[in-house]
Design a protein around this motif. Structure first.
Motif, PDB file in Angstrom:
ATOM      1  N   PRO A  34       0.796  -1.242   0.000  1.00 34.74           N
ATOM      2  CA  PRO A  34       0.000   0.000   0.000  1.00 34.74           C
ATOM      3  C   PRO A  34       0.825   1.288   0.000  1.00 34.74           C
ATOM      4  O   PRO A  34       0.259   2.358  -0.185  1.00 34.74           O
ATOM      5  CB  PRO A  34      -0.815  -0.116   1.292  1.00 34.74           C
ATOM      6  CG  PRO A  34       0.007  -0.987   2.179  1.00 34.74           C
ATOM      7  CD  PRO A  34       0.728  -1.951   1.291  1.00 34.74           C
ATOM      8  N   GLN A  35       2.151   1.208   0.214  1.00 37.34           N
ATOM      9  CA  GLN A  35       2.914   2.452   0.364  1.00 37.34           C
ATOM     10  C   GLN A  35       3.608   2.909  -0.919  1.00 37.34           C
ATOM     11  O   GLN A  35       4.376   3.863  -0.903  1.00 37.34           O
ATOM     12  CB  GLN A  35       3.971   2.273   1.470  1.00 37.34           C
ATOM     13  CG  GLN A  35       3.345   1.970   2.824  1.00 37.34           C
ATOM     14  CD  GLN A  35       4.377   1.972   3.940  1.00 37.34           C
ATOM     15  OE1 GLN A  35       5.526   2.345   3.755  1.00 37.34           O
ATOM     16  NE2 GLN A  35       3.962   1.543   5.118  1.00 37.34           N
ATOM     17  N   PHE A  38       1.653   6.762  -2.962  1.00 38.99           N
ATOM     18  CA  PHE A  38       1.283   8.107  -2.470  1.00 38.99           C
ATOM     19  C   PHE A  38       2.390   9.140  -2.608  1.00 38.99           C
ATOM     20  O   PHE A  38       2.133  10.338  -2.575  1.00 38.99           O
ATOM     21  CB  PHE A  38       0.770   8.035  -1.021  1.00 38.99           C
ATOM     22  CG  PHE A  38       1.838   7.870   0.020  1.00 38.99           C
ATOM     23  CD1 PHE A  38       2.286   6.614   0.379  1.00 38.99           C
ATOM     24  CD2 PHE A  38       2.374   8.973   0.671  1.00 38.99           C
ATOM     25  CE1 PHE A  38       3.252   6.459   1.351  1.00 38.99           C
ATOM     26  CE2 PHE A  38       3.349   8.826   1.648  1.00 38.99           C
ATOM     27  CZ  PHE A  38       3.790   7.565   1.985  1.00 38.99           C
ATOM     28  N   GLU A  39       3.616   8.700  -2.796  1.00 36.79           N
ATOM     29  CA  GLU A  39       4.691   9.683  -2.932  1.00 36.79           C
ATOM     30  C   GLU A  39       4.788  10.256  -4.345  1.00 36.79           C
ATOM     31  O   GLU A  39       5.534  11.209  -4.576  1.00 36.79           O
ATOM     32  CB  GLU A  39       6.047   9.044  -2.566  1.00 36.79           C
ATOM     33  CG  GLU A  39       6.128   8.590  -1.123  1.00 36.79           C
ATOM     34  CD  GLU A  39       7.433   7.860  -0.851  1.00 36.79           C
ATOM     35  OE1 GLU A  39       7.494   6.639  -1.098  1.00 36.79           O
ATOM     36  OE2 GLU A  39       8.384   8.524  -0.426  1.00 36.79           O
ATOM     37  N   ILE A 256      10.759  14.977  -8.139  1.00 40.51           N
ATOM     38  CA  ILE A 256      10.487  14.467  -6.778  1.00 40.51           C
ATOM     39  C   ILE A 256      11.801  14.056  -6.116  1.00 40.51           C
ATOM     40  O   ILE A 256      12.078  14.410  -4.971  1.00 40.51           O
ATOM     41  CB  ILE A 256       9.518  13.260  -6.825  1.00 40.51           C
ATOM     42  CG1 ILE A 256       8.200  13.651  -7.503  1.00 40.51           C
ATOM     43  CG2 ILE A 256       9.273  12.705  -5.440  1.00 40.51           C
ATOM     44  CD1 ILE A 256       7.247  12.479  -7.730  1.00 40.51           C
ATOM     45  N   GLU A 442       6.453  20.904   4.018  1.00 43.60           N
ATOM     46  CA  GLU A 442       5.597  19.946   4.730  1.00 43.60           C
ATOM     47  C   GLU A 442       5.313  20.406   6.162  1.00 43.60           C
ATOM     48  O   GLU A 442       5.653  19.708   7.122  1.00 43.60           O
ATOM     49  CB  GLU A 442       6.268  18.565   4.780  1.00 43.60           C
ATOM     50  CG  GLU A 442       6.306  17.842   3.455  1.00 43.60           C
ATOM     51  CD  GLU A 442       6.707  16.391   3.628  1.00 43.60           C
ATOM     52  OE1 GLU A 442       5.817  15.535   3.624  1.00 43.60           O
ATOM     53  OE2 GLU A 442       7.911  16.134   3.787  1.00 43.60           O
TER      54      GLU A 442
END
Lengths: 529, 119
Positions: A34-35, A38-39, A256, A442
């Motif tokens: 699941p990770q 999202f980045e 990114i 952030e």
């Protein structure tokens, strides 16, 4: 198995990384991993991942097992021969205190981070590589603890590293660094630690520390260094592989990754500043100056690296020029603030001798005599008069790196650097433009920082046995106790410290080779001869 | 985006709101150019503290460790915040001056010796 032929290494690696993996049939891949999305990183083909070492489990155990046997044989011999007294003087041990209390916690957190990657990455071979690195990191934390634990029997301030790592005010600097990485997504973590920290900057930790240990007769730490070095070489290669893999997968990954390189180069540089004081001030026999180390290991090596990465559209880190401007003053500014606050740190402080200041004048011709020698000479006068200078007020901390805001303007070493921003109607302070920039990207992450100075003022840093209503309640003494430091024992002036006294009593050698002996044990022995 | 998180609605818990400081607010104070103790100091302080009390009590408590502090005339100092210079009103309080929780104020005085890097 009776009929099976033994696999060669290549077949073995292929079985491990491809043969044991499978395509899920009744669960979605996003639910299993699941990770990964999202980045914003796009991976089109995990099979392009190349582990440069193709290390298999049996080869890994064999290599590491052999290294362990050698390491522990040397540590045993070191202990039997009272090797702790063969180091240059008792000041060297103070550098080891920073190592055991700050670096070991970093290794342990690296184990946490790579264990997660060993679960979360989208293909078996990067998962295997991450798992092996996780085991390496745990091995480093363990062997470092064993190498230092022998010293802890003889010297103060080395017996409670994990407790201190979680509570001591200046250890929140390395702690917050790694927790920032561990609470990032898996791709940011691997860029932060494998690339920015290990590939770009790890030489700055290992080279001076291990050469420093060798120069100063610490065979225990040198052996640990050799044992870890081959692991570090593998980690560094992995770091470069990770970057190339991410950049080659999709052009959208480039901005990114650039942002992460900018951020983590700066975060890692601020953590490594601790090494600057060690190299210039704490090693009784010096290997090279921080300025020289930064020139070789960042400007020259890093320059070549970023020239190589330019073909992907990657630029050198955003604040690299600031690090170059700071290199002639970093260690001096930091040693000054540690000296001024020596009653609340876990190791004792001293002023550099004339001989040492002459070395600094030579290594720092543009700054030392102009800005720092006058200050140290003034402080020496005050010490000689019996009124040594001490600061008793807590500093303003940087919301991101958690250092006191002790750094000066990149173009003016006489002006402290002030950076303030507002977010949701609250003020936040920073040590530098680099840290402010990280916050502003952030803010929801960094408003949560556990800043030791604020926690002390909130009343959160006291042990259960303390009654804050009691008439003799002293909040600073209690905060020091809470942080795992022994008030009146762990910090203070080196020449009055237990380590200096005991060293001279036990070895009959000066505790500071650049100064007069602190006790009669050495003076008496000297006159008898 | 204010944070990159797996949960799109993630927000952080701010730890350092003024309500946690027992009626005080934090004030960061910096004695500029005095590099021997010139990094900003952080103190908890009542928002009702007047500027006069700040000069007579709070600041001496921080800087009296400096051996030459007695020769400094704080009433002649030049004051500023990140927004620029300001002229303090001695009878007015911290909050009257508009200094919120965690504000940083800075002051400059005359050098204490011929070599400014001595102090």
């Amino acid at each position: 198995m009776a009929n099976g032929k033994k696999l060669n290494l290549k077949q073995n690696y292929s079985m491990l990384t491809k043969g044991l993996d499978w395509e899920p049939s009744y669960q979605k891949k996003q639910d299993i991993f699941p990770q990964l999305e999202f980045e914003g990183i796009k991976i089109h083909d995990w099979s392009n991942w190349e582990d440069p070492f193709r290390l298999t489990i049996d080869a890994y155990w064999k290599y590491q097992g052999e290294k362990e046997k050698k390491l522990y044989a040397i540590i045993d011999a070191f202990q039997q021969n009272n090797g702790q007294f063969n180091v240059t003087d008792a000041r060297y041990v103070q550098a080891l205190k920073i190592f055991i209390n700050a670096v070991v916690g970093l290794e342990y957190n690296a184990w946490r981070g790579f264990s997660r990657l060993g679960r979360e990455f989208g293909a078996a071979s990067p998962r295997i590589a991450a798992q092996m690195q996780a085991i390496d990191e745990m091995r480093h934390a363990t062997t470092q603890t064993h190498a230092c634990s022998h010293y802890a029997r003889f010297f103060e301030g080395m017996g409670n590293a994990p407790y201190q790592f979680d509570r001591t005010w200046y250890l929140s600097i390395p702690k917050s660094f790694f927790e920032d990485a561990c609470s990032s997504g898996p791709f940011e973590f691997v860029v932060a630690i494998s690339f920015a920290f290990e590939y770009v900057l790890t030489n700055l930790v290992f080279m001076p520390w291990m050469s420093g240990a060798a120069y100063n007769g610490d065979m225990s730490t040198v052996s640990f260094g050799f044992s870890a070095q081959s692991d570090e070489a593998r980690h560094m290669t992995l770091g470069l592989e990770v970057i190339k893999f991410l950049l080659e997968q999709d052009p959208d990954n480039v901005p990114i990754v650039q942002k992460w390189i900018d951020k983590w180069f700066w975060r890692a540089y601020r953590v490594l500043s601790l090494v600057a004081t060690m190299m210039d001030y704490m090693l009784p026999k010096r290997v090279m100056s921080w300025d020289e180390a930064w020139t070789i290991y960042y400007e020259e090596n890093g320059g070549a690296l970023f020239a190589d990465l330019a073909r992907y559209g990657i630029k050198p880190p955003r604040d690299a020029d600031v690090t170059i401007k700071e290199k002639e003053r970093l260690s001096h500014e930091m040693w000054s603030i540690f000296y001024a606050n020596r009653d609340v740190v876990g190791f004792p402080l001293w002023l550099p001798s004339q001989e040492e200041m002459n070395w600094m004048s030579e290594k720092y011709p543009n700054t030392f005599d102009k800005y720092y020698r006058p200050r140290f000479e003034y402080w020496k006068e005050l010490e000689d008069n019996g009124t040594p200078f001490t600061n008793t007020t807590l500093p303003q901390l940087c919301q991101v790196c958690q250092w006191p805001c002790l750094f000066t303007e990149p173009d003016d070493p006489t002006e402290f650097s002030h950076h303030q921003t507002e977010y949701k109607d609250e003020h936040f302070q920073f040590c530098s433009d680099g840290c402010q920039h990280i916050f502003e990207n952030e803010p929801e992450k960094y408003i949560q920082a556990w800043l030791p100075v604020h926690e002390i003022y909130k009343g959160n840093c006291i042990l259960d046995d303390v009654d804050p209503e009691s008439p003799d309640y002293n909040p600073m003494v209690e905060a020091i106790r809470y942080m795992g430091l022994k008030p009146g024992i762990d910090g203070g002036l080196f020449k009055e410290h237990n380590d200096a006294m005991n060293w001279e009593k036990w070895t009959e050698r000066p505790s500071n080779i650049h100064n007069q002996p602190a006790t009669d044990f050495v003076r008496k022995t000297g006159s008898d001869k | 985006m204010t944070v990159k998180a797996i949960n799109p609605n993630y927000s952080g818990r701010y730890r350092d709101g003024v309500e946690n400081f027992h009626g005080n607010q934090l004030l960061n104070i910096c004695w500029e150019k005095h590099t021997m103790m010139g990094w900003p100091m952080c103190v908890p302080i009542s928002p009702n503290t007047t500027f006069k009390e700040l000069l007579d009590v709070v600041i001496p408590r921080i800087y009296s460790m400096h051996p030459q502090f007695d020769s400094v005339d704080l009433y002649k100092a030049h004051w500023s915040t990140s927004k620029g210079a300001f002229i303090p009103d001695m009878s007015k309080t911290i909050s009257d001056h508009g200094f919120k929780h965690k504000e940083q104020i800075r002051f400059r005085t005359q050098p204490l010796s011929n070599n400014p890097h001595r102090g």
